[in-house]
Design a protein around this motif. Structure first.
Motif, short mmCIF file in Angstrom:
data_model
loop_
_atom_site.label_atom_id
_atom_site.label_comp_id
_atom_site.label_asym_id
_atom_site.label_seq_id
_atom_site.Cartn_x
_atom_site.Cartn_y
_atom_site.Cartn_z
N UNK A 1 0.92 5.49 18.95
CA UNK A 1 2.11 4.74 18.54
C UNK A 1 3.02 5.56 17.62
N UNK A 2 2.40 6.33 16.72
CA UNK A 2 3.18 7.10 15.75
C UNK A 2 3.95 8.22 16.43
N UNK A 3 3.36 8.83 17.47
CA UNK A 3 4.04 9.90 18.22
C UNK A 3 5.26 9.31 18.94
N UNK A 4 5.07 8.13 19.53
CA UNK A 4 6.17 7.46 20.22
C UNK A 4 7.29 7.12 19.23
N UNK A 5 6.90 6.67 18.04
CA UNK A 5 7.90 6.35 17.02
C UNK A 5 8.74 7.58 16.66
N UNK A 6 8.06 8.72 16.48
CA UNK A 6 8.78 9.95 16.12
C UNK A 6 9.71 10.40 17.25
N UNK B 1 0.83 -1.21 0.00
CA UNK B 1 0.00 0.00 0.00
C UNK B 1 0.87 1.26 0.00
N UNK B 2 0.31 2.33 -0.54
CA UNK B 2 0.93 3.65 -0.40
C UNK B 2 0.25 4.33 0.79
N UNK B 3 1.05 4.64 1.81
CA UNK B 3 0.52 5.30 3.00
C UNK B 3 1.10 6.71 3.10
N UNK B 4 0.63 7.47 4.10
CA UNK B 4 1.19 8.81 4.28
C UNK B 4 2.56 8.68 4.96
N UNK B 5 3.22 9.82 5.18
CA UNK B 5 4.59 9.80 5.70
C UNK B 5 4.69 9.20 7.10
N UNK B 6 3.56 9.15 7.82
CA UNK B 6 3.56 8.57 9.17
C UNK B 6 3.14 7.10 9.16
N UNK B 7 2.94 6.55 7.97
CA UNK B 7 2.54 5.15 7.86
C UNK B 7 1.06 4.92 8.01
N UNK B 8 0.26 6.01 8.01
CA UNK B 8 -1.19 5.87 8.14
C UNK B 8 -1.82 5.65 6.77
#
Length: 876
Positions: free
Chosen positions: A845-850, A518-525
């Motif tokens: 989860x995405x905030x923690x990743x960043x 899949x093509x996702x946004x820059x945050x993997x969403x």
């Protein structure tokens, strides 16, 4: 165009359309079925006629175009078969909405007039996605464009339906299907989108007639109890095994129902006792058929309770749920209610919650077809890439259900079944019958349902090539070479094409299936309109050009890994497009006006020329092998690294002295020109527009797709080693300049300590270039350590750069200490956050990743600063 007319900057929107129009005018994408070249063919996954280009399309078609252009450059007769799908439900909805704006319904104008309106819409507005694919650079054979409702494909559909019906593989029966109460039609599994939603588990007491016991049952849909006709328990469950064969009483309604034993029941879920609603749940349907339970349909086409729902007749299903729960509470039968996250199916078109429902439908008996489809993958007649998808394919195929192929809409292939009003016989034939084949009655009425859109698209690889006629196109290009598709339709489309291909063509529809991510946004969403994170491919093309966009998708298309796309990524590869242009412009500006300087003279080549030719061969070979194995990101990375870094950053810099020397100019330019031409060909599958634009400045009548992909047979290992040594020395000196913050304009001294004769010779042969590219006023060999020097130890040599008087060590240490404070602040901030358990539990989860990335980056920066400070302190 003469040399001085070459623009300093290029704008894709000024040349992309012009180039594509020329390709169309010259019919350069046409596949010749009479060609003696080996065939390479792909059929496009047909986009919906209602659709517009989205990121999934962009990725899918970019990868197909890379393959088609690559194999054409490699001497294959390539066919990329284009077309669109009639998209039954979606298209009907579009036209119905248009009519609704005029306060007209399709029922008012009737079926025939409505179908006319749909065709009219298709002619005027349908298929815009085709023009959008052209903007992407798609090299389809547009003269062969097909539509799943055109005459040829319609005949193919009818031939398949009639054949399967006559063989007993198509039948009509009451069966459980997905039903959309809004669209009033059955849906395929693919047309149902599942979302995780918070619901509830309702625990309800059912009475056992014979023993007076209370049997506690959990359900997420209490309204369906109106259609209960049994209760199932696992025969191995000691809690309930004694109840098998006894009778349960349905609360509120009072219906008596058998308690049956079935190992399907999960003893761990809910209470381990399962209410059975055969007409409204696919698993219950199977259990019900197995145990002979009644099939009670308690809901009408619009999702309202029907006459089987007692006092709830006429209530909307979710309204009925509330009233039933309320009544259960009054009767003290609702023991408890728990929050429960579960997957709920929605209609892909209108987003209405889908209702499993028993209905009279047409089905394909798929097990006989699936057996062969499993066999061809097992025998490696079809290769699935990446290989891990084979397991998923087998799991689905071994557990496949009969395929519901009827849809209760008007737009589509109308099922060619004619009911005899006199004797009830169903007439199915290639031509519309005038009388019943059984009783000769002329009173016939055709089935009103149409076929599932996937039925026609399952025939796509051979119906588009003219089947059921034996055409030259089929003879040349079937089976197709490869299918490129997303994993989401591996089962619903790919598997069905395999079943139909092996059945009707007695051969596989394609040799390989490449499944992209899949093509996702820059945050993997996942991109969605509701999240506001959708990136429009056409907007990206407008801003950055098709080439930069395509190259970005290819460079990120690693097997089995979703693409995280951002405009910054595309902007980075737009810079690559500019780099290609600037390098090309530099070479062309320095060439004679006729550009006709021929191929390089191998007897006059310098070491750097042989080195770059060697690197070109390696790059061409690697790009070729990576495309063949669908490692698109590796292929893109190879040509990017070669052109930008090896060719531009090193080779063009190494030959600049020669280019401006009249006596040495021609051999250098010939070599550079040879590299440029071949690089453009290698780049062409990824960046068709800019490569064609540049090549036309070399030969206005040429088209890159008529060229040959570089197959280079030379090898220059010795020279390769010499130039690699030179590059290593220059890089070592540049690293010292960077680490010690030596200004670029400052001329410095460098000393090389080595005992390796090859390195000594390499330095002597290339001293002028080493000094120029390292900004050296002096380059000498030494056999001792040079005091107060920055050093760089490499394989086979040590570089010493005296920095006394060039670098103010105290000032540099102070600057680094200041940078350290800033890095330390980030390191402590993010380190503290990541140690906070409360934060880790609550933060997305995405905030923690960043935050983790920022922490690691600050730690890396601190480490480098500390190393630099230590080195400087040692020089004090």
């Amino acid at each position: 165009m003469s040399n001085h007319e070459l623009p300093t900057r290029i704008k894709p929107n000024e040349y992309e359309k012009k180039i594509y129009d020329e390709w169309l005018e010259k019919n350069i994408f046409h596949a010749d079925e009479n060609s003696s070249k080996p065939p390479y063919s792909i059929v496009i996954p047909p986009p919906n006629v209602t659709g517009s280009l989205h990121m999934g399309h962009a990725l899918n078609n970019t990868l197909q175009d890379i393959l088609i252009r690559f194999y054409k450059l490699n001497g294959y007769e390539t066919l990329w078969m284009p077309g669109t799908d009639h998209a039954g439900i979606a298209t009907q909805n579009v036209v119905e909405k248009q009519l609704a704006e005029k306060n007209i319904s399709r029922h008012e104008i009737g079926r025939e007039k409505f179908i006319e309106k749909v065709w009219q819409w298709r002619e005027e507005s349908g298929g815009q996605i085709i023009n959008q694919l052209k903007r992407l650079g798609a090299s389809c054979d547009w003269e062969r464009e097909r539509f799943t409702m055109d005459k040829g494909l319609s005949r193919a559909v009818r031939k398949v339906f009639v054949t399967l019906y006559n063989e007993g593989l198509i039948y009509r029966s009451n069966y459980i299907i997905n039903w959309c109460p809004r669209c009033h039609t059955a849906l395929s599994d693919l047309e149902v989108e599942h979302e995780e939603k918070e619901g509830a588990l309702y625990y309800i007491n059912y009475d056992v007639k014979e023993t007076g016991e209370k049997l506690l049952i959990a359900t997420t849909r209490p309204e369906t109890m109106l259609g209960d006709s049994g209760v199932a328990v696992n025969p191995n469950d000691e809690r309930y095994s004694h109840l098998i064969g006894k009778t349960a009483i349905l609360p509120i309604i009072g219906r008596e129902m058998p308690i049956v034993g079935d190992e399907y029941v999960d003893m761990e879920f809910g209470t381990g006792a399962l209410k059975i609603t055969p007409a409204h749940d696919p698993n219950d349907f199977d259990i019900g058929r197995k145990h002979g339970l009644k099939e009670i349909n308690m809901m009408d086409d619009s999702g309202y309770i029907n006459e089987n729902g007692s006092v709830y007749k006429g209530k909307e299903r979710f309204e009925a749920r509330k009233e039933i729960v309320s009544e259960l509470e009054k009767q003290n039968r609702l023991v408890k209610k728990e929050k429960h996250i579960h997957s709920i199916g929605h209609c892909y078109r209108c987003k209405t919650v889908v209702e499993p429902r028993i209905s009279m439908q047409w089905f394909v008996k798929v097990h006989p077809l699936a057996e062969k489809a499993i066999e061809v993958v097992k025998n490696n007649e079809i290769k699935i890439v990446p290989e891990n998808w084979e397991k998923t394919y087998y799991e689905w195929m071994y557990n496949i259900r009969d395929w519901c192929i009827s849809r209760q809409i008007w737009w589509g292939h109308r099922i060619p079944a004619f009911y005899c009003e006199s004797c009830g016989h169903i007439n199915v034939a290639m031509e519309d019958p005038s009388q019943c084949e059984k009783c000769s009655s002329t009173e016939l009425s055709q089935e009103t349902d149409v076929l599932d859109t996937w039925f026609s698209s399952a025939l796509w690889p051979f119906s588009t090539m003219g089947w059921p006629e034996k055409t030259k196109t089929l003879e040349k290009f079937y089976p197709t070479s490869c299918l490129v598709t997303g994993f989401d339709i591996l089962f619903f489309w790919v598997a069905r094409m395999i079943m139909m291909g092996t059945k009707f063509m007695n051969d596989v529809p394609f040799r390989e299936v490449y499944i992209h991510a899949l093509v996702r946004d820059e945050d993997g969403q996942k991109m969605s309109k509701s999240k506001g994170n959708v990136i429009d491919p056409l907007t990206v093309i407008d801003e950055y050009g098709a080439d930069a966009f395509r190259f970005t998708l290819a460079a990120l298309a690693a097997q089995g890994r979703d693409i995280k796309l951002s405009k910054e990524r595309v902007e980075g590869y737009r810079n690559f497009v500019n780099k290609i242009w600037n390098a090309s412009r530099f070479i062309l500006m320095n060439m004679p006006s006729d550009y006709n300087i021929g191929e390089p003279d191998f007897s006059k080549l310098e070491a750097e020329d042989k080195w770059i030719l060697h690197q070109l061969k390696i790059t061409a070979d690697n790009v070729s092998s990576n495309i063949k194995t669908y490692d698109f990101n590796e292929a893109a990375g190879e040509i990017y690294k070669f052109f930008w870094h090896t060719f531009c950053d090193w080779y063009l810099e190494l030959i600049k002295n020669r280019i401006f020397d009249k006596e040495k100019k021609e051999p250098a330019l010939k070599a550079a020109f040879f590299i440029l031409k071949n690089s453009l060909i290698i780049l062409h599958p990824f960046m068709p527009f800019v490569t064609e634009y540049i090549y036309k400045m070399i030969d206005d009548n040429a088209n890159l797709l008529n060229m040959d992909f570089p197959a280079l047979n030379f090898s220059f290992d010795t020279e390769n080693s010499e130039i690699e040594t030179v590059i290593s020395i220059i890089s070592s000196i540049r690293n010292i300049r960077g680490e010690y913050n030596i200004p670029p304009k400052s001329m410095i001294k460098a000393y090389i300590k080595t005992g390796d004769k090859k390195i000594i010779n390499a330095v002597k042969n290339n001293e002028k270039n080493i000094k120029k590219l390292s900004r050296l006023e002096l380059l000498e060999f030494t056999d001792k350590e040079i005091e107060k020097s920055a050093t760089n130890v490499s394989s086979g040599f040590i570089i010493y750069v005296p920095i006394e008087g060039i670098v103010d060590i105290a000032e540099e240490i102070a600057r680094l200490q200041k940078d350290r404070k800033s890095a330390l602040k980030d390191y402590e901030l993010y380190g503290k956050k990541l140690k906070n358990e409360n934060y880790l539990e609550k933060a997305p989860r995405e905030v923690i990743r960043k935050d983790t990335e920022k922490f690691e980056k600050s730690r890396e920066v601190l480490s480098k600063i500390d190393e630099s400070i230590k080195r400087l302190e040692e020089l004090c």
